[in-house]
Design an enzyme around this catalytic site. Structure first.
Site, PDB file in Angstrom:
ATOM      1  N   ARG A 170      90.124  69.525 -21.215  1.00  0.00           N
ATOM      2  CA  ARG A 170      89.725  68.120 -21.081  1.00  0.00           C
ATOM      3  C   ARG A 170      90.723  67.312 -20.242  1.00  0.00           C
ATOM      4  NH1 ARG A 170      86.277  70.806 -22.168  1.00  0.00           N
ATOM      5  NH2 ARG A 170      84.886  70.783 -23.975  1.00  0.00           N
ATOM      6  N   SER A 220      81.255  64.209 -28.350  1.00  0.00           N
ATOM      7  CA  SER A 220      82.256  64.819 -29.223  1.00  0.00           C
ATOM      8  C   SER A 220      83.507  63.944 -29.230  1.00  0.00           C
ATOM      9  CB  SER A 220      82.585  66.222 -28.725  1.00  0.00           C
ATOM     10  OG  SER A 220      83.504  66.851 -29.566  1.00  0.00           O
ATOM     11  N   GLU A 290      89.104  63.419 -27.985  1.00  0.00           N
ATOM     12  CA  GLU A 290      88.584  63.908 -26.710  1.00  0.00           C
ATOM     13  C   GLU A 290      87.968  62.745 -25.943  1.00  0.00           C
ATOM     14  OE1 GLU A 290      84.716  66.545 -25.503  1.00  0.00           O
ATOM     15  OE2 GLU A 290      86.221  67.521 -26.754  1.00  0.00           O
TER      16      GLU A 290
END
Length: 299
Positions: A170, A220, A290
């Protein structure tokens, strides 16, 4: 300092614009100035003008994995829905930053190109997906990424290769250097159109069955902690269904926070902090977000 919109009369701007109109969570405060450049030249003009006038720049993509705080964003916010061209050449797909990843995977399938099926349901833009090395179902953007055109803070456009992007979980180098992704090229392989479509359909069905797509959310919320899965940790902590204001830990997938009752970004932030605190206390596991969180707290 306010952005001098009068110096760029041909560019579309909106002043004091609610960013809740653009985020997937339907939350977020106002942008002092929101810009919608139509061309690279306009984008460069905006960046140059901001630099000269010392106005901070924020770029938002499809705002699908983003929380903008209720105090909004100072300076100028740039959004690139006009940058949506997708081109296929041999086994490469080049997409502008404002194109959706979903449309990019559709273009690849139509050309009989395989490798990017994992992204068939990711709701983000190409620019955002490259920025955060988006991933799903075992694949990540870095797996198919070849290069990107990036506008640097000094106003120059450069091409960054796979190695220069320094991809990790990420993360990419443009998160660190303030560059703006203009377009990205993905290197794929030839495949069978029907087989590619079947895989895309399978993953999208999986997504629909497991994720709370019926509610606004930011996707998410947490990165996967080493040795654990986030959803089960949150369930074991007794937090599935927990609400703060109008934000709720999803009953369908505990790794998601959904807006079920006119939630604010502050509701989201408070629920995130509660989850982190509880999981740390019960299991000694730190959950890191995230989702990208930007903007200012409401005063």
């Amino acid at each position: 300092m306010n952005f001098p919109v009068e110096k760029l009369p041909n560019i579309e701007f909106k002043l004091n614009e609610p960013l809740s109109k653009y985020t997937f969570t339907k939350t977020g405060g106002n942008a002092d100035t929101l810009a919608f450049p139509k061309t690279r030249e306009e984008l460069i003009q905006i960046v140059d003008t901001a630099r000269v006038n010392q106005v901070p720049i924020t770029v938002i993509g499809n705002a699908s994995n983003l929380i903008i705080k209720d105090g909004g964003i100072r300076g100028i916010v740039i959004i690139l829905p006009n940058f949506k061209k997708i081109e296929v050449s041999e086994t490469k797909v080049t997409a502008e930053a404002g194109a959706t990843i979903i449309n990019t995977t559709i273009a690849a399938q139509k050309a009989g190109l395989t490798g990017i099926e994992f992204a068939a349901g990711i709701p983000g833009s190409v620019g955002g997906a490259v920025f955060m090395n988006a991933g799903a179902y075992g694949g990540e953007i870095k797996d198919v990424f070849e290069s990107a055109e990036v506008l640097l803070p000094d106003g120059h456009i450069t091409t960054l290769t796979h190695d220069e992007m320094n991809f990790s979980y990420r993360h990419s180098t443009v998160q660190d250097d303030g560059g703006i992704v203009i377009s990205a090229t993905f290197s794929l392989k030839r495949g069978n159109k029907e087989v590619i479509q079947e895989e895309m359909d399978r993953l999208n069905a999986l997504r629909r069955s497991k994720q709370p797509l019926e509610y606004p959310s930011c996707g998410s919320v947490f990165k996967r902690p080493k040795g654990h899965f986030t959803g089960p940790l949150i369930i074991k902590a007794g937090l599935q269904g927990k609400m703060v204001g109008g934000a709720q830990v999803s009953m369908k997938h505990a790794g998601f926070i959904v807006n079920v009752k006119h939630a604010t970004a502050t509701d989201y932030m408070n629920l995130i902090h509660l989850i982190q605190k509880t999981v740390k206390e019960k299991f000694d596991v730190e959950l890191h977000t995230e989702v990208r969180i930007i903007g200012e707290d409401k005063k």
